[in-house]
Design an enzyme around this catalytic site. Structure first.
Site, short mmCIF file in Angstrom:
data_model
loop_
_atom_site.label_atom_id
_atom_site.label_comp_id
_atom_site.label_asym_id
_atom_site.label_seq_id
_atom_site.Cartn_x
_atom_site.Cartn_y
_atom_site.Cartn_z
N CYS A 132 -7.00 -3.84 -1.29
CA CYS A 132 -5.73 -3.13 -1.53
C CYS A 132 -4.69 -3.75 -0.61
CB CYS A 132 -5.92 -1.64 -1.25
SG CYS A 132 -4.43 -0.66 -1.45
N GLU A 141 -0.58 -3.01 6.63
CA GLU A 141 -1.99 -2.66 6.53
C GLU A 141 -2.56 -3.12 5.19
OE1 GLU A 141 -2.62 1.11 9.43
OE2 GLU A 141 -1.69 1.61 7.52
N SER A 181 0.66 -1.78 -9.15
CA SER A 181 0.98 -0.35 -9.26
C SER A 181 2.45 -0.13 -8.93
CB SER A 181 0.09 0.43 -8.29
OG SER A 181 0.36 1.81 -8.39
N GLU A 188 6.68 -1.18 -2.74
CA GLU A 188 6.81 -1.14 -4.20
C GLU A 188 6.84 -2.58 -4.70
OE1 GLU A 188 6.75 0.82 -6.87
OE2 GLU A 188 7.33 -0.94 -8.03
N CYS A 248 8.99 8.49 -1.68
CA CYS A 248 8.26 9.54 -2.41
C CYS A 248 7.84 10.60 -1.39
CB CYS A 248 7.03 8.95 -3.10
SG CYS A 248 7.43 7.68 -4.31
N ASN A 271 -3.71 13.44 -0.41
CA ASN A 271 -4.15 13.28 0.98
C ASN A 271 -3.07 13.85 1.89
OD1 ASN A 271 -6.64 11.82 0.49
ND2 ASN A 271 -5.32 10.18 -0.24
N CYS A 308 4.23 10.52 0.33
CA CYS A 308 3.68 9.25 0.80
C CYS A 308 4.17 8.90 2.21
CB CYS A 308 4.06 8.13 -0.17
SG CYS A 308 3.47 6.50 0.34
N CYS A 313 -5.07 6.61 -0.17
CA CYS A 313 -3.78 6.50 -0.88
C CYS A 313 -2.67 7.22 -0.14
CB CYS A 313 -3.88 7.14 -2.25
SG CYS A 313 -4.98 6.32 -3.36
N CYS A 367 8.80 0.89 2.79
CA CYS A 367 9.14 1.06 1.37
C CYS A 367 10.43 1.86 1.30
CB CYS A 367 8.02 1.82 0.65
SG CYS A 367 8.33 2.08 -1.12
#
Ligand code: SAH
Length: 350
Positions: free
Chosen positions: A108, A95, A196, A165, A119, A295, A122, A338, A115
């Protein structure tokens, strides 16, 4: 670079195209022309390259491919945020998000399918790691988003804050950033590009050495190793002190600052003590802090910090002379905000 049996033109540096033309017995400047056609004018095939000799276009056509991911689905939120679901040539999906904001239009972009970092807060982490993206696939997201814009609209900023990442896919990310910032191509100034990271320390050092001049954002989200170990397992490998020392060593051009991102989780990392510890940690680092309201999603265990607590946290940072903003959540209702980018395998098959 190779996705099919042909060379992916979008993943080649200008210098590589110049060398390739040299090998083919052509003038090197032809390589620069091809690069311009692909990256600046967004040509979709060699036929479009009308400044090139017809014969050369024919030879090129047999050796290269100019790709775009297939836009399977586009969703638009009321606030203007648009989320694209892209299918790659091997069927994997990623995405990308377009975020309009006060004259800026930020793309973005994803760097991995899934990933590996897991985390706790996420959704991409819940997918697990599927594979790294090729540089061509990273650049193609930007080109495809730009293709879909209305006349006069232009992407102004790029953030590598989509799925994945970036620093775990360093060579392809570095290549993509060099392509995107080339003055003969899309010509994004590095100061309009932000990488990031969840805190991959060797990657931060490599990024510093590569001297790309891009902005660095570090997702910190805790002020004790105990808590950070729990919510961001990468901390078990590179703890807060080591992460901060890599941040201190990151070369910052004049007037530029690091960004620290901090996802606010109710009663996990949002106390006054946390705020005071953060102040102590960041003393002497030229930075700003981005407080991100969490979120929520049904599959995530945490709750968002109440607004008053986010504001109290921000006030402590302000009172200590730090710049801290609360990131307004964008595109929430289309799961574009996010930490909400996830390809749901179950939903896909249904
Ligand atoms: N892996 C990189 C790039 C992804 S950026 C990184 O971790 O920085 C994604 C940003 O969104 C990170 O700052 C992350 O902390 C934040 N984020 C992740 N999940 C979130 C959630 N559920 N709510 C709010 N922010 C979240």
């Amino acid at each position: 670079m190779m996705v099919s049996d042909r060379v992916e033109l979008v993943g080649l540096l200008r210098q590589e195209l110049e060398a390739l033309m040299g090998e083919m017995g052509e003038a090197r400047y032809r390589g620069r022309q091809v690069f311009q056609w692909v990256q600046a004018r967004r040509a979709l095939d060699t036929d479009a390259m009308t400044s090139m000799p017809r014969a050369l276009r024919g030879i090129l056509a047999e050796r290269v491919r100019i790709g775009r991911p297939e836009a399977v689905h586009v969703q638009r939120a009321r606030d203007g945020t648009r989320k694209y679901l892209f299918r790659l040539t091997d069927g994997e999906e990623i995405e990308s998000v377009l975020i309009p904001d006060e004259g800026r239009l930020t793309a973005c972009i994803s760097t991995q399918v899934g990933c590996p970092l897991a985390c706790r807060f996420c959704l991409t982490g819940l997918m697990g790691m599927r594979r790294n993206l090729f540089a061509s696939e990273i650049v193609e997201q930007v080109l495809a988003l730009q293709d879909g814009l209305e006349l006069g609209e232009r992407i102004s900023n790029i953030v590598l804050m989509g799925m994945g990442e970036p620093l775990l896919n360093f060579p392809q990310v570095e290549r993509a950033l060099r392509i995107l910032s080339d003055e003969y191509g899309a010509n994004f100034s590095p100061r309009r590009i932000t990488v990031s990271t969840a805190g991959h320390v060797p990657g931060i050092r490599k990024l510093a050495e590569a001297d790309l001049g891009v902005n660095l954002a570090v997702s910190l989200s805790a002020t004790t190793d105990d808590i950070r170990d729990q919510i961001m397992p990468i901390n078990r490998r590179w703890a807060i002190a080591e992460l901060l020392s890599a941040c201190r060593a990151y070369p910052l051009p004049n007037r530029r600052r690091l960004t620290f991102e901090y996802v606010m989780l109710d009663e996990v990392n949002d106390s006054r003590e946390d705020a005071h510890r953060l102040v102590r940690f960041l003393r002497g680092i030229r930075c700003k802090i981005n407080l991100i309201p969490f979120n929520t999603a049904p599959d995530l265990p945490d709750r968002p910090s109440p607004r008053e607590r986010v504001e109290a946290f921000q006030r402590i940072l302000h009172d200590a002379g730090l710049t801290a903003t609360i990131r307004e959540s964008r595109g929430w209702e289309i799961s574009a905000a996010c930490g909400m980018l996830r390809i749901d395998a179950a939903k896909e098959k249904a």
